[in-house]
Design a protein around this motif. Structure first.
Motif, PDB file in Angstrom:
ATOM      1  N   VAL A  15     -99.425 -62.143 -38.949  1.00  0.00           N
ATOM      2  CA  VAL A  15     -99.242 -62.809 -40.246  1.00  0.00           C
ATOM      3  C   VAL A  15     -97.969 -62.196 -40.849  1.00  0.00           C
ATOM      4  O   VAL A  15     -97.845 -60.976 -40.938  1.00  0.00           O
ATOM      5  CB  VAL A  15    -100.450 -62.574 -41.168  1.00  0.00           C
ATOM      6  N   VAL A  53     -93.507 -57.707 -42.716  1.00  0.00           N
ATOM      7  CA  VAL A  53     -92.868 -58.191 -43.942  1.00  0.00           C
ATOM      8  C   VAL A  53     -91.364 -58.257 -43.702  1.00  0.00           C
ATOM      9  O   VAL A  53     -90.748 -57.274 -43.266  1.00  0.00           O
ATOM     10  CB  VAL A  53     -93.172 -57.276 -45.156  1.00  0.00           C
ATOM     11  N   MET A  57     -94.857 -62.073 -43.818  1.00  0.00           N
ATOM     12  CA  MET A  57     -94.457 -62.434 -45.163  1.00  0.00           C
ATOM     13  C   MET A  57     -92.932 -62.516 -45.217  1.00  0.00           C
ATOM     14  O   MET A  57     -92.232 -61.613 -44.743  1.00  0.00           O
ATOM     15  CB  MET A  57     -94.959 -61.369 -46.103  1.00  0.00           C
ATOM     16  N   PRO A 114     -97.953 -53.023 -43.766  1.00  0.00           N
ATOM     17  CA  PRO A 114     -97.649 -53.799 -42.548  1.00  0.00           C
ATOM     18  C   PRO A 114     -97.165 -52.880 -41.421  1.00  0.00           C
ATOM     19  O   PRO A 114     -96.706 -51.773 -41.684  1.00  0.00           O
ATOM     20  CB  PRO A 114     -96.504 -54.711 -43.003  1.00  0.00           C
ATOM     21  N   VAL A 145    -101.295 -58.328 -43.722  1.00  0.00           N
ATOM     22  CA  VAL A 145     -99.983 -58.837 -43.303  1.00  0.00           C
ATOM     23  C   VAL A 145     -99.437 -57.864 -42.269  1.00  0.00           C
ATOM     24  O   VAL A 145     -99.421 -56.661 -42.495  1.00  0.00           O
ATOM     25  CB  VAL A 145     -99.019 -58.927 -44.514  1.00  0.00           C
TER      26      VAL A 145
END
Ligand code: SAH
Length: 388
Positions: free
Chosen positions: A239, A310, A241, A332, A307
């Motif tokens: 995931v 990033v 960001m 992260p 997350v």
């Protein structure tokens, strides 16, 4: 490195090309040195990625109108950090079509007797002109920034402009009657065409509205984003960001390498473009949020969202404490920090490396030949992860 143009006649006064006196190779050395000086203590800055042909690269260019001390109309670039205008006929950084359009608008202002905005009296019409071009030259947007929405002899002016430059695909009138150093005001009206341009980047299509942020150097942006992708080493289950995401460009180009992307950006128009860009490119695993990146991160950290990676690309001022502290809480595995200002990047890297992260790689990219600016990309990893 490449052909050299004649020295610019206004190089001493304009201030836009601080490194004009250096050959391109020397410019790259200067920038690499600058990057090393600022962020070199976190790890070696291996290289700077330069351009083969470092001229006429800007896809977004503007000129400003005003008066000289004798009350004569002036049009050109602002001398750096001032509101003094220096006339420029052929800027060697600007897209060539933009240069031509500016010269036409300067002569149309005279022949149509359009008034020019006076920043002291806060009255008059023509204030700035902004031109944005797509990298294939197929789409050209002209934004006329004026002190008033009432455009005298509008149709005649627009027709004369289009007659001279039939490749212009859209013309927008933007109203800016505030005392500000920002170019664009809040209100825009489309006078011709669709009101935005589309550009292709790494095989994806991006829609760009007048005020949305979009990288100005297309060739180097592709190299920069490839570097971000190389540093991020995404896996299918990640995931990601995309913080300070602009029109969603970085996230969109990475979306097919991971599970999901969340983009956050403060400019409403850019977020609207980002959503449309995801749809245009058929990408469904990306969502965009219009918010201050710091505030958004605080919320994410409170909700204990997971997350893995990033990517952060803040403006020149760098990030803030709110963002960075939440980033640490979000924890992260990897952070890719893209920065257009190594001074603030250094400050932020200091914060992150004091709290569990280590800089693994840094590379510089020359996004703005002839200027003193240097872009640095740093990959950080969480230290505990290495111990495991
Ligand atoms: N990653 C994008 C944009 C980078 S420029 C790209 O490569 O195109 C930085 C972006 O940060 C701009 O779009 C700007 O509008 C946005 N921005 C500035 N301050 C912000 C803040 N506090 N929170 C979120 N976004 C912000």
């Amino acid at each position: 490195m490449s052909r050299t143009l004649k020295p610019c006649p206004v190089r001493e006064v304009c201030g836009g090309c601080q490194l004009q006196h250096l050959t391109y190779r020397k410019q790259l050395e200067f920038k690499l040195e600058k990057a090393r000086r600022e962020v070199g203590s976190f790890g070696s800055v291996d290289e700077i990625i330069g351009m083969d042909d470092p001229y006429f690269y800007r896809n977004k260019v503007q000129i400003s109108f005003g008066y000289d001390y004798k009350g004569r109309v002036l049009a050109g670039n602002y001398v750096t950090s001032t509101h003094t205008i220096v006339p420029v006929k052929q800027c060697q950084l600007a897209d060539k079509k933009a240069n031509d359009i500016f010269n036409t608008i300067i002569s149309l202002q005279k022949s149509f007797r359009l008034s020019v905005f006076d920043e002291h009296a806060m009255q008059g019409f023509l204030r700035h002109v902004l031109v944005r071009t797509s990298s294939d030259g197929e789409e050209v947007m002209v934004v006329i920034v004026a002190g008033s929405p009432i455009f005298p002899k509008k149709n005649g002016f627009i027709n004369a402009l289009l007659d001279k430059h039939p490749y212009i695909t859209t013309i927008v009138l933007n109203v800016n009657n505030r005392r500000t150093s920002m170019i664009l005001g809040d209100r825009s009206m489309v006078l011709y065409g669709k009101g935005y341009i589309e550009d292709e980047l790494l095989g994806y299509t991006f829609r760009i509205s007048p005020s949305s942020f979009y990288q100005v150097n297309h060739v180097q942006t592709e190299k920069l984003y490839r570097l971000v992708s190389e540093f991020a080493q995404l896996k299918k289950e990640d995931v990601v960001m995309d913080a300070y995401c602009g029109t969603g460009t970085i996230g969109i180009t990475l979306a097919d390498q991971c599970k999901e992307v969340l983009g956050v950006e403060i400019n409403k128009e850019a977020v609207r473009d980002a959503g449309k860009n995801a749809r245009i490119n058929g990408i469904s695993n990306i969502s965009f949020y219009c918010d201050d990146a710091g505030k958004y991160m605080v919320r994410m950290a409170l909700q204990k969202q997971k997350v893995n990676v990033v990517i952060m690309d803040p403006p020149r001022a760098g990030s803030d404490e709110k963002f960075l502290s939440s980033l640490i809480r979000l924890n992260p595995d990897r952070i890719v920090y893209v920065s257009c200002n190594p001074v603030t990047q250094k400050r932020d890297l200091k914060y992150l490396t004091a709290r569990g992260y280590k800089v693994k790689k840094i590379k510089a990219v020359d996004m703005f030949p002839f200027t003193e600016h240097v872009e640095c990309v740093a990959l950080l990893k969480r230290i505990e992860q290495e111990v495991k």
